[in-house]
Scaffold this motif. Structure first.
Motif, PDB file in Angstrom:
ATOM      1  N   ILE A  15       8.107  -6.361   2.849  1.00  0.00           N
ATOM      2  CA  ILE A  15       6.912  -6.995   3.357  1.00  0.00           C
ATOM      3  C   ILE A  15       6.185  -5.682   3.082  1.00  0.00           C
ATOM      4  N   TYR A  16       6.497  -4.624   3.692  1.00  0.00           N
ATOM      5  CA  TYR A  16       5.631  -3.532   3.580  1.00  0.00           C
ATOM      6  C   TYR A  16       5.051  -3.171   1.734  1.00  0.00           C
ATOM      7  N   GLY A  17       6.341  -3.524   1.117  1.00  0.00           N
ATOM      8  CA  GLY A  17       5.772  -3.317  -0.350  1.00  0.00           C
ATOM      9  C   GLY A  17       4.781  -4.443  -0.792  1.00  0.00           C
ATOM     10  N   VAL A  18       4.925  -5.622  -0.374  1.00  0.00           N
ATOM     11  CA  VAL A  18       3.664  -6.758  -0.752  1.00  0.00           C
ATOM     12  C   VAL A  18       2.471  -6.311  -0.325  1.00  0.00           C
ATOM     13  N   LEU A  19       2.441  -5.820   1.102  1.00  0.00           N
ATOM     14  CA  LEU A  19       1.340  -5.529   1.724  1.00  0.00           C
ATOM     15  C   LEU A  19       0.538  -4.357   1.163  1.00  0.00           C
ATOM     16  N   HIS A  20       1.355  -3.258   0.827  1.00  0.00           N
ATOM     17  CA  HIS A  20       0.860  -2.034   0.099  1.00  0.00           C
ATOM     18  C   HIS A  20       0.120  -2.250  -1.486  1.00  0.00           C
ATOM     19  N   VAL A  21       0.756  -3.050  -1.917  1.00  0.00           N
ATOM     20  CA  VAL A  21       0.370  -3.541  -3.300  1.00  0.00           C
ATOM     21  C   VAL A  21      -0.973  -4.440  -3.411  1.00  0.00           C
ATOM     22  N   ILE A  23      -3.097  -4.082  -0.893  1.00  0.00           N
ATOM     23  CA  ILE A  23      -4.171  -3.302  -0.475  1.00  0.00           C
ATOM     24  C   ILE A  23      -4.434  -2.237  -1.572  1.00  0.00           C
ATOM     25  N   LEU A  24      -3.709  -1.859  -2.625  1.00  0.00           N
ATOM     26  CA  LEU A  24      -4.032  -1.300  -3.542  1.00  0.00           C
ATOM     27  C   LEU A  24      -5.003  -1.955  -4.643  1.00  0.00           C
ATOM     28  N   LEU A  25      -4.564  -3.323  -4.777  1.00  0.00           N
ATOM     29  CA  LEU A  25      -5.232  -4.046  -5.608  1.00  0.00           C
ATOM     30  C   LEU A  25      -6.650  -4.393  -5.130  1.00  0.00           C
ATOM     31  N   LEU A  26      -6.729  -4.711  -3.844  1.00  0.00           N
ATOM     32  CA  LEU A  26      -8.277  -5.216  -3.286  1.00  0.00           C
ATOM     33  C   LEU A  26      -8.922  -3.849  -3.461  1.00  0.00           C
ATOM     34  N   SER A  27      -8.399  -2.450  -2.841  1.00  0.00           N
ATOM     35  CA  SER A  27      -9.142  -1.358  -3.036  1.00  0.00           C
ATOM     36  C   SER A  27      -9.628  -1.173  -4.514  1.00  0.00           C
ATOM     37  N   LEU A  28      -8.861  -1.449  -5.555  1.00  0.00           N
ATOM     38  CA  LEU A  28      -9.516  -1.301  -7.077  1.00  0.00           C
ATOM     39  C   LEU A  28     -10.713  -2.130  -7.153  1.00  0.00           C
ATOM     40  N   PHE A  29     -10.595  -3.484  -6.757  1.00  0.00           N
ATOM     41  CA  PHE A  29     -11.410  -4.437  -6.547  1.00  0.00           C
ATOM     42  C   PHE A  29     -12.925  -3.656  -6.127  1.00  0.00           C
ATOM     43  N   LEU A  30     -12.857  -3.102  -5.119  1.00  0.00           N
ATOM     44  CA  LEU A  30     -14.009  -2.499  -4.236  1.00  0.00           C
ATOM     45  C   LEU A  30     -14.536  -1.266  -5.186  1.00  0.00           C
ATOM     46  N   ILE A  31     -13.665  -0.608  -5.738  1.00  0.00           N
ATOM     47  CA  ILE A  31     -14.020   0.573  -6.692  1.00  0.00           C
ATOM     48  C   ILE A  31     -14.900   0.039  -7.827  1.00  0.00           C
ATOM     49  N   PHE A 113     -17.708   3.555   1.118  1.00  0.00           N
ATOM     50  CA  PHE A 113     -16.172   4.199   0.624  1.00  0.00           C
ATOM     51  C   PHE A 113     -15.286   4.411   1.597  1.00  0.00           C
ATOM     52  N   ILE A 114     -15.645   4.245   2.787  1.00  0.00           N
ATOM     53  CA  ILE A 114     -14.787   4.114   4.042  1.00  0.00           C
ATOM     54  C   ILE A 114     -13.345   3.375   3.979  1.00  0.00           C
ATOM     55  N   PRO A 115     -13.560   2.193   3.828  1.00  0.00           N
ATOM     56  CA  PRO A 115     -12.252   1.423   3.495  1.00  0.00           C
ATOM     57  C   PRO A 115     -11.487   1.606   2.611  1.00  0.00           C
ATOM     58  N   LEU A 116     -11.719   2.467   1.545  1.00  0.00           N
ATOM     59  CA  LEU A 116     -11.043   2.982   0.534  1.00  0.00           C
ATOM     60  C   LEU A 116     -10.147   4.094   1.003  1.00  0.00           C
ATOM     61  N   VAL A 117     -10.363   4.829   2.130  1.00  0.00           N
ATOM     62  CA  VAL A 117      -9.314   5.690   2.860  1.00  0.00           C
ATOM     63  C   VAL A 117      -8.016   5.068   3.035  1.00  0.00           C
ATOM     64  N   ALA A 122      -1.311   3.806   1.262  1.00  0.00           N
ATOM     65  CA  ALA A 122      -0.408   2.892   0.388  1.00  0.00           C
ATOM     66  C   ALA A 122      -0.271   3.388  -1.172  1.00  0.00           C
ATOM     67  N   LEU A 123      -1.239   4.151  -1.606  1.00  0.00           N
ATOM     68  CA  LEU A 123      -0.923   4.475  -2.827  1.00  0.00           C
ATOM     69  C   LEU A 123       0.196   5.655  -2.948  1.00  0.00           C
ATOM     70  N   ALA A 124       0.158   6.548  -1.832  1.00  0.00           N
ATOM     71  CA  ALA A 124       1.330   7.575  -1.700  1.00  0.00           C
ATOM     72  C   ALA A 124       2.533   6.634  -1.681  1.00  0.00           C
ATOM     73  N   ILE A 125       2.632   5.768  -0.508  1.00  0.00           N
ATOM     74  CA  ILE A 125       3.956   5.010  -0.637  1.00  0.00           C
ATOM     75  C   ILE A 125       4.380   4.295  -1.958  1.00  0.00           C
ATOM     76  N   VAL A 126       3.605   3.591  -2.517  1.00  0.00           N
ATOM     77  CA  VAL A 126       3.993   2.732  -3.781  1.00  0.00           C
ATOM     78  C   VAL A 126       4.370   3.720  -4.675  1.00  0.00           C
ATOM     79  N   VAL A 127       3.669   4.830  -4.828  1.00  0.00           N
ATOM     80  CA  VAL A 127       4.254   5.846  -5.972  1.00  0.00           C
ATOM     81  C   VAL A 127       5.549   6.501  -5.440  1.00  0.00           C
ATOM     82  N   GLY A 128       6.030   6.682  -4.221  1.00  0.00           N
ATOM     83  CA  GLY A 128       6.972   7.229  -3.992  1.00  0.00           C
ATOM     84  C   GLY A 128       8.007   6.429  -4.165  1.00  0.00           C
ATOM     85  N   TRP A 129       7.831   5.057  -4.071  1.00  0.00           N
ATOM     86  CA  TRP A 129       8.951   3.840  -4.461  1.00  0.00           C
ATOM     87  C   TRP A 129       9.277   3.815  -5.946  1.00  0.00           C
TER      88      TRP A 129
END
Length: 260
Positions: A15-21, A23-31, A113-117, A122-129
């Motif tokens: 569940i954490y994996g799905v949520l973090h991924v 979050i990364l995709l939505l953050s990329l959309f904001l960027i 840019f605040i929500p991107l924090v 999430a990036l650190a966790i996914v990269v660690g996996w």
């Protein structure tokens, strides 16, 4: 009947994996959205489509925080370590727009840019996996965050300095300034605004923190390579009993039947 996907989904880490991924995709959309608005000089607070998009993305971030809170075993510890994620998930721009507050264009732009924090963790966790070892995961996470900070700083610097700084003619000048500043080399572009000067100091400090991490990572790779080389040498040159194998050639001599 539960499938392999269901087993993955119902596991807490799954569940954490799905949520973090997500979050990364939505953050990329904001960027991407922020970058398009910046390059096209679109007003920040008057764009209702972006406000709606950021609002629902922030709502997802808040829902993720609540879900992870209920899944955590130690809820007090989770609040102490993750409460910042709740604060950065609040849609401040929507609140400002709803109540009619007025801020400068620079402050309004910075609030985007605040929500991107939230995506940094999430990036650190996914990269660690995804990485093979802890050192590689740490290095990739820091390198990605460093590049993200350089890019965000260049966007903010471009928006703030282009109107008052004659040396910032287009975005390429701001990007050049950011890369030269993070390497602590410095560039010919000098910040004029207070925000630009603060960004100059922050980027230089971030660069000085990043280079020791790069040194540690390279040292870890060298030590790992030497360890593998040593293990291979011991495996190929030691006998099963642990004694060294005599690899010297054996010289066989024949005694003459009729010695003189």
């Amino acid at each position: 009947m539960r499938t392999a996907f269901n087993d993955f989904f119902y596991e807490k880490r799954g569940i954490y994996g799905v949520l973090h991924v997500m979050i990364l995709l939505l953050s990329l959309f904001l960027i991407v959205d922020i970058s398009i608005d910046t390059f096209n000089n679109i007003p920040f607070i008057s764009q209702t489509s972006y406000l709606k998009t950021q609002f629902w993305i922030c709502m997802f971030f808040i829902a993720d925080f609540i879900l992870e809170f209920f899944l955590s075993k130690d809820k007090i510890h989770y609040l102490q370590t993750h409460f910042l994620f709740l604060l950065v998930s609040i849609p401040y721009l929507n609140i400002i727009d709803y109540y009619g507050f007025t801020f400068s264009a620079e402050v309004t732009y910075f609030l985007r840019f605040i929500p991107l924090v939230r995506s940094g963790w999430a990036l650190a966790i996914v990269v660690g996996w995804l990485t093979s070892n802890r050192a590689s995961g740490l290095f990739v996470s820091y390198l990605t965050m460093l590049l993200a900070m350089v890019y965000f700083s260049s966007l903010i610097f471009f928006v703030i300095e282009q109107k008052v700084n004659p040396e910032v003619k287009d975005y390429s000048d701001a990007l050049w300034w950011a890369f030269m500043d993070v390497t602590t080399v410095g560039s010919n572009i000098i910040a004029i605004t207070p925000t630009g000067r603060i960004l100059s100091v922050l980027l230089a400090a971030l660069g000085m923190m990043m280079f020791p991490i790069f040194t540690v990572y390279v040292t870890s790779l060298v030590q790992s390579a030497n360890k593998k080389k040593e293990d291979y040498y011991n495996k190929t040159h030691l006998a099963p009993s642990g004694q060294a194998v005599d690899t010297q050639p054996v010289v066989i001599t024949h005694k003459s039947d009729n010695p003189q």
